[in-house]
Design a protein around this motif. Structure first.
Motif, short mmCIF file in Angstrom:
data_model
loop_
_atom_site.label_atom_id
_atom_site.label_comp_id
_atom_site.label_asym_id
_atom_site.label_seq_id
_atom_site.Cartn_x
_atom_site.Cartn_y
_atom_site.Cartn_z
N ARG A 1 79.57 56.82 -11.74
CA ARG A 1 80.11 57.55 -10.71
C ARG A 1 79.29 58.80 -10.40
O ARG A 1 78.86 59.42 -9.46
N ASP A 2 78.86 59.78 -11.65
CA ASP A 2 78.18 60.72 -11.75
C ASP A 2 76.67 60.35 -11.24
O ASP A 2 76.30 61.22 -10.29
N LEU A 3 76.23 59.23 -11.51
CA LEU A 3 74.88 58.84 -11.05
C LEU A 3 74.89 58.66 -9.53
O LEU A 3 74.11 59.15 -8.96
N ILE A 4 75.93 58.12 -9.27
CA ILE A 4 75.83 57.76 -7.71
C ILE A 4 76.02 59.31 -6.78
O ILE A 4 75.34 59.26 -5.93
N SER A 5 76.85 60.12 -7.38
CA SER A 5 76.72 61.56 -6.92
C SER A 5 75.59 62.07 -6.80
O SER A 5 75.05 62.52 -5.86
N GLU A 6 74.91 62.22 -8.11
CA GLU A 6 73.63 62.79 -8.14
C GLU A 6 72.37 62.05 -7.21
O GLU A 6 71.73 62.67 -6.62
N PHE A 7 72.48 60.64 -7.24
CA PHE A 7 71.48 59.87 -6.16
C PHE A 7 71.76 60.36 -4.78
O PHE A 7 70.88 60.33 -4.16
N ALA A 8 73.10 60.11 -4.44
CA ALA A 8 73.21 60.62 -3.09
C ALA A 8 72.87 61.72 -2.78
O ALA A 8 72.18 62.25 -1.59
N LEU A 9 73.09 63.03 -3.53
CA LEU A 9 72.37 64.18 -3.14
C LEU A 9 71.10 64.23 -3.07
O LEU A 9 70.39 65.09 -2.39
N ALA A 10 70.37 63.52 -4.14
CA ALA A 10 68.75 63.46 -3.80
C ALA A 10 68.48 62.80 -2.70
O ALA A 10 67.37 63.44 -2.20
N VAL A 11 68.94 61.74 -2.46
CA VAL A 11 68.66 61.00 -1.05
C VAL A 11 68.70 62.07 0.02
O VAL A 11 67.86 62.17 1.01
N ASP A 12 69.95 62.82 0.33
CA ASP A 12 70.22 63.59 1.14
C ASP A 12 69.22 64.86 1.17
O ASP A 12 69.00 65.36 2.29
N ARG A 13 68.85 65.26 0.30
CA ARG A 13 67.83 66.46 0.03
C ARG A 13 66.35 65.95 0.28
O ARG A 13 65.50 66.79 0.15
N GLU A 14 66.11 64.69 0.31
CA GLU A 14 64.77 64.04 0.17
C GLU A 14 64.18 64.56 -1.16
O GLU A 14 62.93 64.90 -0.77
N ASP A 15 64.90 64.50 -2.16
CA ASP A 15 64.36 64.95 -3.38
C ASP A 15 63.54 63.95 -4.16
O ASP A 15 64.02 63.22 -5.15
N GLN A 16 62.25 63.83 -3.86
CA GLN A 16 61.49 62.38 -4.27
C GLN A 16 61.66 62.51 -5.98
O GLN A 16 61.77 61.21 -6.55
N ALA A 17 61.32 63.72 -6.56
CA ALA A 17 61.22 63.29 -8.08
C ALA A 17 62.61 63.34 -8.57
O ALA A 17 62.53 62.50 -9.68
N SER A 18 63.68 63.66 -8.24
CA SER A 18 65.19 63.43 -8.50
C SER A 18 65.41 61.76 -8.22
O SER A 18 65.88 60.92 -9.12
N ILE A 19 64.97 61.34 -6.96
CA ILE A 19 65.12 59.95 -6.90
C ILE A 19 64.51 59.19 -7.64
O ILE A 19 65.21 58.08 -8.25
N LEU A 20 63.26 59.38 -8.05
CA LEU A 20 62.52 58.49 -8.99
C LEU A 20 63.05 58.60 -10.47
O LEU A 20 63.02 57.57 -11.12
N ARG A 21 63.31 59.68 -10.91
CA ARG A 21 64.05 59.89 -12.21
C ARG A 21 65.32 59.27 -12.40
O ARG A 21 65.77 58.70 -13.33
N LEU A 22 66.04 58.90 -11.13
CA LEU A 22 67.32 58.23 -11.31
C LEU A 22 67.07 56.81 -11.18
O LEU A 22 68.32 56.09 -11.37
N LEU A 23 66.10 56.31 -10.77
CA LEU A 23 65.96 54.88 -10.66
C LEU A 23 65.46 54.30 -11.68
O LEU A 23 64.80 54.93 -12.60
N CYS A 24 65.65 52.87 -11.86
CA CYS A 24 65.16 52.09 -13.16
C CYS A 24 63.85 52.24 -12.95
O CYS A 24 63.06 52.46 -11.73
N ALA A 25 63.06 51.97 -14.10
CA ALA A 25 61.47 51.87 -14.12
C ALA A 25 61.13 51.20 -13.23
O ALA A 25 60.05 51.54 -12.52
#
Length: 149
Positions: A44-68
């Motif tokens: 659930r924490d990952l989902i919230s963090e990922f949603a924020l990264a997508v909303d902010r268009e934060d490429q580095a965070s999105i890539l960090r939160l995705l599987c390899a």
């Protein structure tokens, strides 16, 4: 009895009473320590963090939160722009996220995600090196953070 010896006895008794009081307090207040963080909490924490990264268009965070595997596919994509790292609008806050039907099976999981003004989505998760990651979203269920730039 010398005066200094009396102070040593009084100090020893006081220290003993403080230790006893501490033990009694710890036992009576539950003594279980902090609540255990569950795998569901972590996802659930990952989902919230990922949603924020997508909303902010934060490429580095999105890539960090995705599987390899998913991160590598994005990096290899024709629309990937490595110069976008660090160009994040931190003033943007995440739209609310509702998580439904979270199912965990070993090191994989799936959850339904709903957000205002967006179609419901199903996300898949994989635990890699002890950390949950977003992996293999259902086709079309997550907007590309790169398409609007």
């Amino acid at each position: 009895m010398p005066q200094s010896f009396k102070w040593w006895i009084a100090g020893g008794v006081t220290a003993f009473l403080l230790v006893v009081a501490g033990v009694v307090w710890a036992v009576s207040s539950g003594g279980d320590g902090p609540a255990e963080v569950t795998e569901e909490d972590r996802i659930r924490d990952l989902i919230s963090e990922f949603a924020l990264a997508v909303d902010r268009e934060d490429q580095a965070s999105i890539l960090r939160l995705l599987c390899a595997e998913e991160a590598d596919e994005i990096r290899a994509g024709a629309d990937f722009d490595p110069t976008l790292d660090g160009d994040v609008d931190v003033a943007v806050s995440a739209a609310p996220v509702s998580v439904t039907d979270l199912q965990i099976t070993g090191d994989t999981a799936r959850a339904g995600i709903t957000r205002p003004a967006r179609e419901p989505a199903t996300l898949a998760f994989r635990k890699e090196n002890g950390t949950w990651t977003v992996c293999a979203p259902a086709a079309g269920s997550v907007p590309s953070p790169y398409s609007s730039r």
